[in-house]
Design a protein around this motif. Sequence first.
Motif, PDB file in Angstrom:
ATOM      1  N   LEU B  81       0.870  -1.178   0.000  1.00  0.00           N
ATOM      2  CA  LEU B  81       0.000   0.000   0.000  1.00  0.00           C
ATOM      3  C   LEU B  81       0.908   1.230   0.000  1.00  0.00           C
ATOM      4  O   LEU B  81       1.861   1.287   0.779  1.00  0.00           O
ATOM      5  N   ASP B  82       0.625   2.188  -0.870  1.00  0.00           N
ATOM      6  CA  ASP B  82       1.442   3.403  -0.947  1.00  0.00           C
ATOM      7  C   ASP B  82       1.029   4.345   0.187  1.00  0.00           C
ATOM      8  O   ASP B  82       0.041   5.072   0.069  1.00  0.00           O
ATOM      9  N   VAL B  83       1.761   4.290   1.286  1.00  0.00           N
ATOM     10  CA  VAL B  83       1.449   5.115   2.459  1.00  0.00           C
ATOM     11  C   VAL B  83       2.116   6.477   2.278  1.00  0.00           C
ATOM     12  O   VAL B  83       3.335   6.540   2.125  1.00  0.00           O
ATOM     13  N   PRO B  84       1.347   7.561   2.277  1.00  0.00           N
ATOM     14  CA  PRO B  84       1.957   8.884   2.026  1.00  0.00           C
ATOM     15  C   PRO B  84       3.060   9.197   3.037  1.00  0.00           C
ATOM     16  O   PRO B  84       2.948   8.886   4.223  1.00  0.00           O
ATOM     17  N   TYR B  85       4.116   9.832   2.548  1.00  0.00           N
ATOM     18  CA  TYR B  85       5.243  10.200   3.408  1.00  0.00           C
ATOM     19  C   TYR B  85       4.812  11.250   4.436  1.00  0.00           C
ATOM     20  O   TYR B  85       4.029  12.149   4.118  1.00  0.00           O
ATOM     21  N   ALA B  86       5.349  11.143   5.667  1.00  0.00           N
ATOM     22  CA  ALA B  86       5.290  12.237   6.629  1.00  0.00           C
ATOM     23  C   ALA B  86       6.391  13.229   6.253  1.00  0.00           C
ATOM     24  O   ALA B  86       7.422  12.831   5.731  1.00  0.00           O
ATOM     25  N   SER B  87       6.149  14.515   6.487  1.00  0.00           N
ATOM     26  CA  SER B  87       7.155  15.525   6.155  1.00  0.00           C
ATOM     27  C   SER B  87       8.004  15.864   7.369  1.00  0.00           C
ATOM     28  O   SER B  87       7.520  15.829   8.502  1.00  0.00           O
ATOM     29  N   CYS B  88       9.256  16.236   7.126  1.00  0.00           N
ATOM     30  CA  CYS B  88      10.112  16.736   8.203  1.00  0.00           C
ATOM     31  C   CYS B  88       9.580  18.091   8.674  1.00  0.00           C
ATOM     32  O   CYS B  88       9.113  18.876   7.845  1.00  0.00           O
ATOM     33  N   PRO B  89       9.664  18.403   9.976  1.00  0.00           N
ATOM     34  CA  PRO B  89      10.146  17.538  11.044  1.00  0.00           C
ATOM     35  C   PRO B  89       9.127  16.458  11.395  1.00  0.00           C
ATOM     36  O   PRO B  89       7.930  16.731  11.442  1.00  0.00           O
ATOM     37  N   ALA B  90       9.638  15.243  11.601  1.00  0.00           N
ATOM     38  CA  ALA B  90       8.759  14.101  11.873  1.00  0.00           C
ATOM     39  C   ALA B  90       9.232  13.349  13.119  1.00  0.00           C
ATOM     40  O   ALA B  90      10.361  12.859  13.153  1.00  0.00           O
ATOM     41  N   GLY B  91       8.380  13.278  14.116  1.00  0.00           N
ATOM     42  CA  GLY B  91       8.634  12.488  15.320  1.00  0.00           C
ATOM     43  C   GLY B  91       7.590  11.403  15.449  1.00  0.00           C
ATOM     44  O   GLY B  91       6.776  11.183  14.533  1.00  0.00           O
ATOM     45  N   SER B  92       7.585  10.724  16.596  1.00  0.00           N
ATOM     46  CA  SER B  92       6.669   9.596  16.793  1.00  0.00           C
ATOM     47  C   SER B  92       5.217   9.990  16.546  1.00  0.00           C
ATOM     48  O   SER B  92       4.467   9.253  15.900  1.00  0.00           O
ATOM     49  N   THR B  93       4.821  11.146  17.064  1.00  0.00           N
ATOM     50  CA  THR B  93       3.417  11.556  16.939  1.00  0.00           C
ATOM     51  C   THR B  93       3.031  11.751  15.480  1.00  0.00           C
ATOM     52  O   THR B  93       1.957  11.330  15.029  1.00  0.00           O
ATOM     53  N   ASP B  94       3.939  12.406  14.731  1.00  0.00           N
ATOM     54  CA  ASP B  94       3.668  12.642  13.306  1.00  0.00           C
ATOM     55  C   ASP B  94       3.578  11.324  12.549  1.00  0.00           C
ATOM     56  O   ASP B  94       2.703  11.142  11.689  1.00  0.00           O
ATOM     57  N   LEU B  95       4.483  10.398  12.860  1.00  0.00           N
ATOM     58  CA  LEU B  95       4.484   9.110  12.168  1.00  0.00           C
ATOM     59  C   LEU B  95       3.235   8.311  12.537  1.00  0.00           C
ATOM     60  O   LEU B  95       2.595   7.703  11.667  1.00  0.00           O
ATOM     61  N   ALA B  96       2.873   8.329  13.820  1.00  0.00           N
ATOM     62  CA  ALA B  96       1.686   7.583  14.265  1.00  0.00           C
ATOM     63  C   ALA B  96       0.426   8.111  13.582  1.00  0.00           C
ATOM     64  O   ALA B  96      -0.488   7.340  13.260  1.00  0.00           O
ATOM     65  N   ALA B  97       0.406   9.408  13.328  1.00  0.00           N
ATOM     66  CA  ALA B  97      -0.767  10.003  12.674  1.00  0.00           C
ATOM     67  C   ALA B  97      -0.871   9.594  11.212  1.00  0.00           C
ATOM     68  O   ALA B  97      -1.935   9.739  10.599  1.00  0.00           O
ATOM     69  N   GLY B  98       0.221   9.070  10.661  1.00  0.00           N
ATOM     70  CA  GLY B  98       0.231   8.734   9.235  1.00  0.00           C
ATOM     71  C   GLY B  98       0.077   7.260   8.939  1.00  0.00           C
ATOM     72  O   GLY B  98       0.184   6.847   7.782  1.00  0.00           O
ATOM     73  N   LEU B  99      -0.213   6.432   9.962  1.00  0.00           N
ATOM     74  CA  LEU B  99      -0.375   4.989   9.717  1.00  0.00           C
ATOM     75  C   LEU B  99      -1.523   4.749   8.741  1.00  0.00           C
ATOM     76  O   LEU B  99      -2.543   5.437   8.772  1.00  0.00           O
ATOM     77  N   ARG B 100      -1.336   3.742   7.886  1.00  0.00           N
ATOM     78  CA  ARG B 100      -2.399   3.339   6.962  1.00  0.00           C
ATOM     79  C   ARG B 100      -2.509   1.810   6.997  1.00  0.00           C
ATOM     80  O   ARG B 100      -1.521   1.119   7.248  1.00  0.00           O
ATOM     81  N   THR B 101      -3.708   1.306   6.658  1.00  0.00           N
ATOM     82  CA  THR B 101      -3.991  -0.128   6.742  1.00  0.00           C
ATOM     83  C   THR B 101      -4.543  -0.630   5.409  1.00  0.00           C
ATOM     84  O   THR B 101      -5.515  -0.071   4.902  1.00  0.00           O
TER      85      THR B 101
END
Lengths: 311, 311
Positions: B81-101
Amino acid sequence: MVTAQPALIGIDWGSTSLRAFLIAADGKVLQEHAAAKGASTLHGHPAFVAALDEVTGAWRAEYPSLPLLACGMVGSQHGWLDVPYASCPAGSTDLAAGLRTPDDTLLAIVPGVLCDDGVLPPDLMRGEETQIVGALAHHPALADSCVVLPGTHSKWTHVAQGRIVRFATHMTGELYAVLRQHSVLGRLMAPEVAPSDDAFLRGVAAARDAGELGLPHQLFAARSLGVTERLPHAVLAEYLSGLLIGHELRAGLAWRTAHGLAHQPLAMVGAPALCERYQLALRHFGQPAGLVLDNTAPAGLLALARAAHLI
Amino acid sequence: MVTAQPALIGIDWGSTSLRAFLIAADGKVLQEHAAAKGASTLHGHPAFVAALDEVTGAWRAEYPSLPLLACGMVGSQHGWLDVPYASCPAGSTDLAAGLRTPDDTLLAIVPGVLCDDGVLPPDLMRGEETQIVGALAHHPALADSCVVLPGTHSKWTHVAQGRIVRFATHMTGELYAVLRQHSVLGRLMAPEVAPSDDAFLRGVAAARDAGELGLPHQLFAARSLGVTERLPHAVLAEYLSGLLIGHELRAGLAWRTAHGLAHQPLAMVGAPALCERYQLALRHFGQPAGLVLDNTAPAGLLALARAAHLI
């Protein structure tokens, strides 16, 4: 019209191909044969003899007294005969003194040139020395110059008083080929290259302005430009070409300045389309275009045959 | 001894391989499965479902309520699945918000990270962001640091206040592989690499002291060292490795200084043998050795599962 008399059979015998020339005393190429009989495709003395017969047999039958002279990878350890390198500084006289002839043949082979200052790793050429001699034969102003031979293994050469005093090789063309065919960057590219001066010059500018970023980073960045669709996949190959030629120019121009050649003539010797690409990139570096010369090997072979008193 | 209860099934799912971990709440890896089911080897939703079942089926049968979280190229456009990239600055919260299933599954996939300052070409990572989160989970001092992940596509990452603020990728490992397998330099090398710290460090020093000579020249010079037998063919691969890692360090250390990180901690995350090579090269640049961490992906997956409130 009087047809010029041939004076020499000359052969530019590289790794992958061979071009034979019937050359007049004034340097004119009277006839030419090409064959896919590169030195790296042939194994053993009889195979080389057969290839030589194939491309020059008719001329030798018609003009039995003509000398034969070859340059290029035919004289390497993986060619017909391992002809020892001449050392820098190397001019026509030095090269002529280093000719060698495979047993039971009439073919003389020009030595390559070794550049070794004892500090940096050594550098090598085979074939380009003859092209440089040919360039100088027609353009005496290049006796003190920088001669660039773009290609698979591009050479930047410092010529002083008509002799090759030092040179540096850049693996530009080979890097382009292996990265196109075998890297993640190449897999992103369209199978056919869409010509694009714009994408090419973007690559040149990226190299010119790279600072300390370095080529291995910029190669990955080129892929990222494709993945993020900032650059169409169809022109990625052109961007890569610009990036690699740009890095060569960046290093080559700094090398030229370091050796006091910035105000000497600059000449490019090679296939016209490729030299035009280099000229375009050179202008993007704010440098004036240099002289472009094509197929100077026959003139070089003739000059070396004279220096060796073969004719 | 009380066996820790598993809290998460985590998967480090790269292009060519897959490692699945049964992870306890304290980060301990209770069990591990590896499979040659890389994302680039699988095509279509059913193939990914089957691979996931193969490596996690037994755990899911035993612990049906455990969440599943994967990172790496499985989330790319050529993955499941093409999961959209998180943009810098990226920490745990930003990455967690971008999870896809992926549809009809219980697997969440971590986004990669895009670094784009609008001036330089963009840069990309997928999988390394999770390893960085894992490194920070165990080493809070790395919240403001330079984290280096050596490999096929080495990443130099600037971490500030626990977030990835920028990074630069170097195609070091891939260049080594394509040049060994497909170049004139590679053809000169012995089939087996003879380990040689001496040849490796000669390559590192050549890169360190290269001045403006440039990598494409030094690659050809490496071949010339072999042809002229200044360097035994058996150790040419080590010289090439040193040359490429040296060019990466040269660019990476300059990048680190340019971003004010010269006095921040430096950590290397990756396979211990490779990190040791980088450390050896780093000392040749007069730099103190940094922290070396291995297999931080499970800790990163656990931290991201918590940040996303999956557990």
